[in-house]
Design a protein around this motif. Sequence first.
Motif, mmCIF file in Angstrom:
data_model
loop_
_atom_site.group_PDB
_atom_site.id
_atom_site.type_symbol
_atom_site.label_atom_id
_atom_site.label_comp_id
_atom_site.label_asym_id
_atom_site.label_seq_id
_atom_site.Cartn_x
_atom_site.Cartn_y
_atom_site.Cartn_z
ATOM 1 N N ASP A 16 75.861 45.529 49.608
ATOM 2 C CA ASP A 16 74.432 45.526 49.913
ATOM 3 C C ASP A 16 73.899 46.932 49.662
ATOM 4 O O ASP A 16 74.453 47.910 50.172
ATOM 5 C CB ASP A 16 74.229 45.134 51.382
ATOM 6 N N ARG A 18 70.562 47.643 50.143
ATOM 7 C CA ARG A 18 69.268 47.775 50.808
ATOM 8 C C ARG A 18 69.195 49.092 51.569
ATOM 9 O O ARG A 18 70.065 49.400 52.370
ATOM 10 C CB ARG A 18 69.024 46.597 51.750
ATOM 11 N N LYS A 19 68.153 49.865 51.274
ATOM 12 C CA LYS A 19 67.891 51.165 51.891
ATOM 13 C C LYS A 19 68.971 52.216 51.587
ATOM 14 O O LYS A 19 69.037 53.245 52.247
ATOM 15 C CB LYS A 19 67.694 51.028 53.400
ATOM 16 N N PRO A 35 71.516 42.833 46.821
ATOM 17 C CA PRO A 35 70.164 43.213 47.277
ATOM 18 C C PRO A 35 69.993 44.726 47.307
ATOM 19 O O PRO A 35 70.895 45.467 47.704
ATOM 20 C CB PRO A 35 70.097 42.627 48.692
ATOM 21 N N ASP A 37 66.656 46.048 48.265
ATOM 22 C CA ASP A 37 65.320 46.234 48.831
ATOM 23 C C ASP A 37 65.216 47.592 49.526
ATOM 24 O O ASP A 37 66.042 47.930 50.374
ATOM 25 C CB ASP A 37 65.010 45.138 49.843
ATOM 26 N N GLY A 38 64.196 48.354 49.186
ATOM 27 C CA GLY A 38 63.964 49.631 49.844
ATOM 28 C C GLY A 38 64.942 50.723 49.476
ATOM 29 O O GLY A 38 64.963 51.776 50.126
ATOM 30 N N ALA A 57 62.515 44.864 43.581
ATOM 31 C CA ALA A 57 63.087 44.856 44.927
ATOM 32 C C ALA A 57 62.386 45.862 45.861
ATOM 33 O O ALA A 57 62.750 45.969 47.032
ATOM 34 C CB ALA A 57 64.580 45.178 44.859
ATOM 35 N N GLY A 58 61.408 46.585 45.332
ATOM 36 C CA GLY A 58 60.708 47.556 46.160
ATOM 37 C C GLY A 58 61.441 48.877 46.301
ATOM 38 O O GLY A 58 61.146 49.666 47.213
ATOM 39 N N ALA A 59 62.395 49.122 45.396
ATOM 40 C CA ALA A 59 63.106 50.397 45.441
ATOM 41 C C ALA A 59 62.188 51.526 44.958
ATOM 42 O O ALA A 59 61.304 51.310 44.133
ATOM 43 C CB ALA A 59 64.353 50.334 44.567
#
Length: 358
Positions: A16, A18-19, A35, A37-38, A57-59
């Motif tokens: 993962d 994410r962030k 994923p 995202d962020g 994904a909003g990265a």
Amino acid sequence: MRTEITDLDHLRAAPDLRKAVIVGLDLTREDVRVPMDGALLLGCTLSETMQRRAEAAGALIFPVIPDVPYDVYRSHLYTPGELFAGFDPADPRTYADTPDAVIYRHSKQQGHHPDPLHALAERLHDHSITEALDEVLTGRPVAVMGGHALARGSDGYRNAVELGAALGRAGLTVLTGGGPGAMEAVPLGVRCGSADADVLAQLAEAPSFGGDDESIGRWLAAFPEVPSFEVPRTIGIPTWFYGHEPPNPACELHAKYFANSVREEGLLTVATGGIVYTPGKAGTVQEVFQDFTQNYYGSVGPAAPMIFLGTAFWTDEVPAAPLVQKLAAGRDAERWILVTDDVDEAVALLLKYAGELG
């Protein structure tokens, strides 16, 4: 808490992203399907497909910043070998072509008010250095402050080497401002374990340097091979703001900053095991009161030792110690202030503090 990823193996194993913070990787051949995202991508090279996927994904993507002679998003501290890469001791003039000298010239060309691109690049670099420093530091490091003008071969330099040797024998991680003078002598003592006569004699052949690159090169070339530790125990925290003073080759690692204000505050803050003040001038006095302010208000944790090494200097010549003691009366900081000429007494207080706080 974000996970920092600086190598492809770690990236490929991550279930993962994410962030996550992904730093300086070539992702042009990577097929990332997990994923993200962020996620935050700093200085990565992306294929068109990878860029579309990350944006969807909003990265957040921070690209490589062009036309700067340093890694804006570096994930580790500098070694002397990196800063002085390309230096040939047989030709002192080659210091001018080292990354340290090149970066200093570039920074100086920007002036006090660099354009937004270069200002942003320097701030991002300095944030990366702070993160890398936090990764390296363990336990309760001790800082030693003192004059940059202390010449190799002088009694003061030898005394600073002996102080470093005593701190090293106590097993302490030692921080300095990373420059010449006392800032070099102390880590030299940590690494050598004593004031080795042969080492000091070799250094005395280049007691100081002038304002030109060749002079700095001669000063640098005189530094001998000295032992190192498996886990770095000597870390310098210098700045290109004072780039006319090169970082010393005695520290195993350097957290070198552009912004001197960030560097000053950071050095005092991370020295959670206390600070030893050897004789110095305006810069050292500034550090005394900046450090005491942190201790007085408890702004960065419990009050830590402030040791004034050199009784006559700190009580008569530059009477900073009596003022600090007066201001500390009745506060937690009072019991951790020591004015002494005895290195063993200074080390004992540092160890007592470390033992009480664990």
